[in-house]
Scaffold this active site. Structure first.
Site, PDB file in Angstrom:
ATOM      1  N   ARG A   1      -0.431  -7.600  -3.866  1.00  9.55           N
ATOM      2  CA  ARG A   1      -0.536  -6.293  -4.523  1.00  9.55           C
ATOM      3  C   ARG A   1      -1.948  -5.752  -4.329  1.00  9.55           C
ATOM      4  O   ARG A   1      -2.918  -6.522  -4.305  1.00  9.55           O
ATOM      5  CB  ARG A   1      -0.262  -6.412  -6.023  1.00  9.55           C
ATOM      6  CG  ARG A   1       1.188  -6.652  -6.386  1.00  9.55           C
ATOM      7  CD  ARG A   1       2.064  -5.424  -6.129  1.00  9.55           C
ATOM      8  NE  ARG A   1       3.439  -5.642  -6.539  1.00  9.55           N
ATOM      9  CZ  ARG A   1       4.438  -5.987  -5.711  1.00  9.55           C
ATOM     10  NH1 ARG A   1       4.216  -6.133  -4.423  1.00  9.55           N
ATOM     11  NH2 ARG A   1       5.665  -6.141  -6.174  1.00  9.55           N
TER      12      ARG A   1
ATOM     13  N   HIS B   1       2.949  -1.232   3.103  1.00 11.78           N
ATOM     14  CA  HIS B   1       3.729  -2.081   2.190  1.00 11.78           C
ATOM     15  C   HIS B   1       5.106  -2.400   2.805  1.00 11.78           C
ATOM     16  O   HIS B   1       6.153  -2.083   2.238  1.00 11.78           O
ATOM     17  CB  HIS B   1       3.897  -1.402   0.820  1.00 11.78           C
ATOM     18  CG  HIS B   1       4.251  -2.377  -0.269  1.00 11.78           C
ATOM     19  ND1 HIS B   1       3.864  -2.221  -1.575  1.00 11.78           N
ATOM     20  CD2 HIS B   1       4.964  -3.532  -0.253  1.00 11.78           C
ATOM     21  CE1 HIS B   1       4.322  -3.221  -2.310  1.00 11.78           C
ATOM     22  NE2 HIS B   1       5.002  -4.043  -1.516  1.00 11.78           N
TER      23      HIS B   1
END
Ligand code: GLV
Length: 309
Positions: free
Chosen positions: A224, A272
């Site tokens: 993250r 991502h």
């Protein structure tokens, strides 16, 4: 008893349609359509809008569409004590492993630089590195980290891991906890972050940590954006201590256009995409948990609400 699906990206319809096709007997609603709020027992979510879960008075389970659940615990409006589940899926794990392998080899073989050289019409042979030259350190030895460790080991890498509790993976030395962290870092020429994002791991990729890595280490963050202190990474790449970084996740996604990562020659960014839940592979476990809920059985892949993973 029904399921609501909440995600704000362009995959809402595909997931809703596929879930309905696989379970025609279960009432399944997209959060954008009119639906009976009091009948919803299970919400399957990905980055849900703030306050959206408050409106279901009989909710009994919140299920993440992915491996991560940080965005669920980040929402202060989620009803307390509701079990939260996450995806644990072999396809998600093998996709992650393939991505990290590609990133390490692209770095070792200078592929990022050759792509830039080609665009600029430059013929510039560069020295490459070999698998035998480096030790790969993986932070986070959960489902994804463990498979990655085994895959790298099978590909002749020297692999070490760092975890909060002892893990036994053949051929992989796993360092445990704060007291073994510095040794782990001092050996990691390639550092991979696969930790869950919790208050304890937020900002863990910072100047203190970078200082402890060997010179010319390369950092890969596929967990993250919140794990990384962006300014510290830039400082340690620009001062020559780190060779560069491969980043798939960011504090704000999409990464804002003015962010210095975009144009940095030693930072390689991807949107991502390292590993994305595969609809066909993941749907059976979501439906299995719904059926378990209906039958009063314990749910699979629950997350510890205190630890946050
Ligand atoms: C992806 O980021 C996931 O949490 O599955």
């Amino acid at each position: 008893m029904a399921i609501v699906i909440i995600r704000q990206d362009n995959k809402l319809e595909a997931w809703t349609d596929s879930l309905r096709a696989k379970a025609p007997d279960i009432p399944i609603f997209s959060y954008l359509e009119k639906h009976p709020k009091e009948e919803i027992k299970m919400a399957i979510v990905w980055k849900q809008p703030a306050n959206s879960l408050k409106q279901y008075p009989n909710l009994e389970c919140i299920s993440s569409f992915g491996a991560g659940v940080d965005f669920i615990f980040d929402d202060p409006s989620i009803p307390p004590n509701i079990p939260v589940t996450r995806v644990v899926d072999p396809v998600l794990a093998s996709d992650m492993s393939e991505f990290v392998l590609a990133m390490i080899l692209a770095h070792f073989k200078n592929l990022f630089h050759f792509t830039a050289d080609q665009i600029n019409g430059v013929w510039h042979p560069r020295e490459y590195r070999r698998i035998s030259d480096a030790t790969v350190g993986i932070m986070g030895m959960g489902a994804l980290g463990s498979l990655l460790a085994q895959d790298l080991e099978r590909n002749r890498f020297k692999v070490i891991g760092w975890a909060s509790s002892q893990k036994s993976i053949s051929g992989v030395n796993v360092f445990v906890g704060e007291k073994e962290k510095n040794t782990f870092l001092s050996l990691s020429n390639i550092l991979i972050c696969l930790l869950p994002l919790t208050p304890r791991t937020s900002g863990i990729l910072n100047a203190e940590l970078f200082k402890k890595l060997p010179k010319n280490a390369f950092v890969i963050n596929v967990a993250r954006g919140g794990h990384l202190v962006d300014e510290d990474l830039l400082e340690f790449i620009n001062n020559g201590h780190l060779a560069g970084a491969g980043l798939d996740v960011f504090h704000k996604e999409p990464l804002p256009g003015e962010h210095p990562f975009w144009k940095h020659p030693k930072i390689h960014i991807t949107p991502h995409i390292a590993s994305v839940s595969d609809i066909d592979s993941v749907i059976p476990q979501l439906l299995e948990n719904y059926r378990r809920l209906a039958e009063g059985l314990p749910l699979n892949n629950t997350v510890d609400g205190v630890k946050g993973y």
